[in-house]
Scaffold this motif. Structure first.
Motif, PDB file in Angstrom:
ATOM      1  N   UNK A 271     -19.303 -22.879  29.773  1.00 20.95           N
ATOM      2  CA  UNK A 271     -18.692 -24.143  29.377  1.00 20.95           C
ATOM      3  C   UNK A 271     -17.644 -23.948  28.291  1.00 20.95           C
ATOM      4  N   UNK A 272     -17.372 -22.725  27.926  1.00 20.41           N
ATOM      5  CA  UNK A 272     -16.421 -22.476  26.842  1.00 20.41           C
ATOM      6  C   UNK A 272     -15.645 -21.208  27.147  1.00 20.41           C
TER       7      UNK A 272
ATOM      8  N   UNK B  88     -12.495 -20.308  27.577  1.00 18.75           N
ATOM      9  CA  UNK B  88     -11.225 -19.891  26.969  1.00 18.75           C
ATOM     10  C   UNK B  88     -11.427 -18.847  25.885  1.00 18.75           C
ATOM     11  N   UNK B  89     -12.288 -19.197  24.928  1.00 15.56           N
ATOM     12  CA  UNK B  89     -12.463 -18.268  23.824  1.00 15.56           C
ATOM     13  C   UNK B  89     -13.311 -17.078  24.249  1.00 15.56           C
TER      14      UNK B  89
ATOM     15  N   UNK C 114     -22.576 -30.262   8.923  1.00 12.50           N
ATOM     16  CA  UNK C 114     -21.322 -31.014   8.905  1.00 12.50           C
ATOM     17  C   UNK C 114     -21.443 -32.242   8.016  1.00 12.50           C
TER      18      UNK C 114
ATOM     19  N   UNK D   8     -15.545 -22.663   4.752  1.00 14.34           N
ATOM     20  CA  UNK D   8     -16.593 -23.276   5.555  1.00 14.34           C
ATOM     21  C   UNK D   8     -16.035 -23.460   6.955  1.00 14.34           C
ATOM     22  N   UNK D   9     -16.515 -22.655   7.895  1.00 14.11           N
ATOM     23  CA  UNK D   9     -16.105 -22.817   9.290  1.00 14.11           C
ATOM     24  C   UNK D   9     -17.389 -22.898  10.094  1.00 14.11           C
ATOM     25  N   UNK D  10     -17.520 -23.943  10.874  1.00 14.67           N
ATOM     26  CA  UNK D  10     -18.780 -24.182  11.546  1.00 14.67           C
ATOM     27  C   UNK D  10     -18.513 -24.503  13.000  1.00 14.67           C
ATOM     28  N   UNK D  11     -19.246 -23.851  13.896  1.00 19.16           N
ATOM     29  CA  UNK D  11     -19.088 -24.246  15.295  1.00 19.16           C
ATOM     30  C   UNK D  11     -20.125 -25.296  15.634  1.00 19.16           C
ATOM     31  N   UNK D  12     -19.692 -26.345  16.319  1.00 18.02           N
ATOM     32  CA  UNK D  12     -20.625 -27.362  16.789  1.00 18.02           C
ATOM     33  C   UNK D  12     -20.842 -27.115  18.277  1.00 18.02           C
TER      34      UNK D  12
ATOM     35  N   UNK E 112     -13.631 -31.885  12.482  1.00 18.78           N
ATOM     36  CA  UNK E 112     -14.020 -31.151  13.689  1.00 18.78           C
ATOM     37  C   UNK E 112     -12.900 -31.226  14.715  1.00 18.78           C
TER      38      UNK E 112
ATOM     39  N   UNK F 257     -11.450 -29.809  18.669  1.00 18.73           N
ATOM     40  CA  UNK F 257     -11.742 -29.122  19.929  1.00 18.73           C
ATOM     41  C   UNK F 257     -10.642 -28.079  20.086  1.00 18.73           C
TER      42      UNK F 257
ATOM     43  N   UNK G 117     -11.717 -24.649  23.988  1.00 18.95           N
ATOM     44  CA  UNK G 117     -12.905 -25.023  24.736  1.00 18.95           C
ATOM     45  C   UNK G 117     -14.146 -25.231  23.901  1.00 18.95           C
ATOM     46  N   UNK G 118     -14.061 -25.017  22.567  1.00 16.48           N
ATOM     47  CA  UNK G 118     -15.254 -25.231  21.739  1.00 16.48           C
ATOM     48  C   UNK G 118     -14.918 -26.228  20.636  1.00 16.48           C
ATOM     49  N   UNK G 119     -15.944 -26.639  19.893  1.00 16.69           N
ATOM     50  CA  UNK G 119     -15.710 -27.572  18.795  1.00 16.69           C
ATOM     51  C   UNK G 119     -15.951 -26.833  17.486  1.00 16.69           C
ATOM     52  N   UNK G 120     -14.926 -26.774  16.645  1.00 13.80           N
ATOM     53  CA  UNK G 120     -15.022 -26.049  15.385  1.00 13.80           C
ATOM     54  C   UNK G 120     -14.718 -27.004  14.238  1.00 13.80           C
ATOM     55  N   UNK G 121     -15.530 -26.947  13.183  1.00 16.17           N
ATOM     56  CA  UNK G 121     -15.312 -27.799  12.013  1.00 16.17           C
ATOM     57  C   UNK G 121     -14.806 -26.957  10.854  1.00 16.17           C
TER      58      UNK G 121
END
Lengths: 612, 77
Positions: free
Chosen positions: A96-97, A99-100, A314, A430-434, B55, B57, B60-64
């Motif tokens: 589902x992701x 690209x990265x 967050x 602060x970098x956070x993946x949701x 946050x 997009x 393809x992912x969600x990054x804050x």
């Protein structure tokens, strides 16, 4: 058992949140163990499985976003991948992701192409979101095998095992082609265009709808508090019955052991030392600690697996930033609710060493499962009416939640003070993946969690509680002059205790409870009854009578609650802190910070109530 | 002619294309690995209280990220 003819090593790499551990667990089951990479505080999981008469050892690499060594995890992963010391390298991707994930895979393929297998995981999630991936075409374009899996349900895992077997047995050359970032992006775009089709532009609609509520300014934090309250309530209410049952069971077993030992003519003194001392302490800790942990940890893991936890970070980042702390500290605190020692280990998610130390030092300021029963007992006796019936546990949980909010506030204050004094420095980023929300595998999580927790509690009971039980028995049964050592220590500590709104017995109990907070209340009871063994808590009405008879007032109860929240970490936590920091100095600071906080607050409350 | 705006000032819910990242951004490399590069399309999804964190997009992912860092990324809507 069939003879194993060959042995291979497989490396498992991937971005965080791609379901790598699901693949790992699926292949290795219980044949796995976790340790550390040599010389580093980076977790290393290894496991093994048998396939067609060959043994495959899987080395699970830390989840990383790239191979550029910016952190200890990336260094470890990058070094290992470039070393080529494995027979096959499985890169797990999130369908589902893509690209990265594709960019990441390409950066690795440029190093060790002939050993690589791409595993596109979470295929079931992708299908639900209308994402279609042509694995055959991708395999053609990349020149490496591509297997689609949904590791949760085991789909595709057989194919993966077969492919691993093929690659491991094939001859491998080490051609390397370095790709620049621009090349990577161009190539990955080409592959994505050719192999991935998306039914709509908004494949993550459901996640976004949920996030709209959970991250909203109005509902975000209230929902979080509600969830926390629920978790605490389920933990407390659910642990009651099992704790009682375990307690009764152990008591019966203890009597049988006592009889058994006397039949083999074991001297009375030794029987007493073994049963009244060691056995009682050990079984008390297991029956108090195991049920809440067996409930809390699965719940917490479910929250983690579902993807909710980063949302908490967050929502709370701004508050933590004001305290000069890192937003992820909110997560290490949440882990600390289950077990302070686990919270300390969890601080590895904070990259910056300075902020990690702050999180480690302040972690014991929040109460863990082991302290909940102590807090609940005091709350029940002094702050909750007896006639609430079913609502009783609910009210207890709410008051507990208030206490916990207090400890979070104190944590923030201490964090700020630390960051302005002994741990001054630059604020890190602060970098956070949701991650997308995923339905956790409830059954598997619960079973695995209960298994892990049971082993943890038993080990701790044996290593910490048993010696503590023996020591307490010695202190409580050996007389110097006309009273036992225990009572004399209590007397010595009394003036200090009184100044803090407590008394000598309470202080003595906390000190002796250093290995495990669960025995603090039993020790207090033992001292008040001038007894020589740890006895179980009688019903709360009787307990309160004993406490009142020994001078307890509402002030004592309040100071007791404060001191229970803020004293020193338990021995397991102290050892963990030492292992994580490799520094006697910081371990000492971690012991002193909660202690000083507790002393100051108790002094304050005591002085204020004396004036009033 | 499309406006140039920092990611912090971009309206929530908008889609932007990154056209510049300030060198002073300490986490430039980490963000690039996550997809914040020149030419990348990002959607601004959510903003925390007091404007931070934000946050996006991306890839393809969600990054804050914090608003201080997002302020150093320029994009056009």
């Amino acid at each position: 058992m069939a003879e194993v003819s060959k042995e291979f090593t497989i490396a498992l790499a991937g971005n965080p949140n791609v379901g790598k551990s699901t693949v790992f667990n699926n292949f290795t089951g219980l044949h796995q163990h976790t340790g550390n990479w040599p010389g580093k505080t980076v977790e290393s999981s290894q496991g093994e499985y048998i396939y067609n008469n060959s043994k495959y050892i899987i080395q699970d690499l830390p989840g990383t976003y790239s191979l550029t060594p910016n952190s200890a995890e990336e260094q470890v992963t990058s070094d290992y991948i470039k070393s080529g010391e494995y027979d096959a390298l499985v890169i797990v991707l999130d369908a589902t992701c893509m690209e990265r994930n594709i960019r990441f895979a390409l950066s690795i393929i440029s190093y060790v192409k002939s050993k690589v297998i791409l595993c596109i995981n979470l295929i079931d999630e992708a299908e639900k979101k209308g994402i279609n991936i042509d694995d055959k075409k991708m395999s053609e374009m990349l020149g490496v095998p591509v297997i689609k899996t949904a590791a949760r349900s085991g789909k595709g895992t057989e194919n993966l095992k077969k492919e691993i077997e093929i690659i491991s047995n094939s001859s491998q050359d080490t051609e390397k082609t370095e790709l620049s970032r621009k090349d990577l992006t161009e190539l990955s775009d080409k592959i994505l265009d050719a192999c991935c089709t998306y039914k709509s532009d908004n494949t993550d609609r459901r996640d976004r709808q949920i996030d709209k509520i959970l991250l909203s300014k109005r509902f975000g934090i209230p929902v979080m508090l509600m969830m926390l309250a629920c978790v605490f309530w389920i933990t407390i209410a659910g642990a009651n019955l099992p704790s009682e049952l375990l307690n009764k069971g152990f008591r019966l077993l203890g009597e049988k052991l006592r009889i058994g030992l006397s039949i083999i003519h074991c001297p009375d003194l030794v029987i007493s030392a073994m049963i009244d001392g060691v056995y009682t302490a050990l079984t008390w800790i297991v029956s108090v600690m195991l049920p809440p942990m067996a409930i809390f940890f699965p719940l917490f893991t479910l929250m983690e697996d579902s993807g909710y936890l980063p949302r908490i970070a967050f929502n709370l980042d701004t508050i933590f930033r004001k305290a000069n702390a890192h937003g992820k500290q909110s997560l290490t605190i949440a882990m600390g609710f289950g077990c302070n020692a686990c919270g300390v280990t969890g601080c590895r998610i904070i990259d910056s060493p300075r902020e990690r130390l702050i999180a480690i030092i302040t972690n014991s300021l929040v109460p863990c499962n082991g302290r909940f029963p102590m807090l609940i007992a005091i709350i029940s006796m002094y702050f909750v009416g007896a006639s609430l019936g079913a609502a009783e546990t609910l009210v207890q949980s709410l008051i507990l939640l208030l206490l916990i909010m207090l400890s979070v506030v104190v944590t923030l204050i201490c964090s700020k003070i630390l960051s302005k004094t002994v741990l001054k420095g630059m604020e890190s980023s602060f970098i956070l993946e949701l991650p997308p929300y995923r339905r956790p595998q409830i059954g598997k999580v619960i079973i695995r969690s209960i298994f892990d927790r049971t082993i943890f509690v038993l080990l701790r009971a044996i290593s910490a509680a048993a010696p503590a039980g023996l020591l307490i028995w010695i202190l409580a049964n050996i007389k110097i002059g006309d009273s036992t050592i225990l009572l004399q220590i209590t007397q010595m500590l009394d003036p200090i205790g009184r100044a803090l709104g407590l008394d000598g017995a309470i202080l003595c109990a906390f000190i002796l409870g250093f290995p495990a907070n669960e025995i603090v209340l039993p020790i207090i009871l033992m001292i008040y009854m001038s007894g020589s063994t740890l006895t179980e808590i009688p019903d709360l009405v009787q307990f309160k009578e004993i406490l009142t008879a020994n001078g307890w007032t509402i002030t004592t109860a309040i100071c007791m609650l404060i001191f229970a929240l803020f004293h020193f970490p338990c021995s397991t936590t102290c050892i963990t802190i030492w292992k994580e920091t490799h520094s006697k100095k910081w371990t000492l600071v971690s012991i002193l910070v909660p202690l000083i906080a507790g002393v100051i607050l108790c002094l304050a409350v005591n002085t204020v109530t004396n004036i009033l | 002619m499309s406006k140039h705006i920092t990611l912090t000032d971009a309206p929530t819910g908008s889609r932007c294309m990154i056209c510049g990242i300030e060198e002073t951004l300490s986490v430039k490399q980490r963000l690039a690995e996550l997809g914040f590069t020149n030419g990348a399309l990002v959607d601004k999804l959510y903003t925390g209280s007091k404007g931070s964190p934000i946050a996006f997009r991306v890839s393809g992912a969600v990054i804050a990220v914090r608003s201080d860092d997002a302020k150093k990324i320029i994009a056009e809507i």
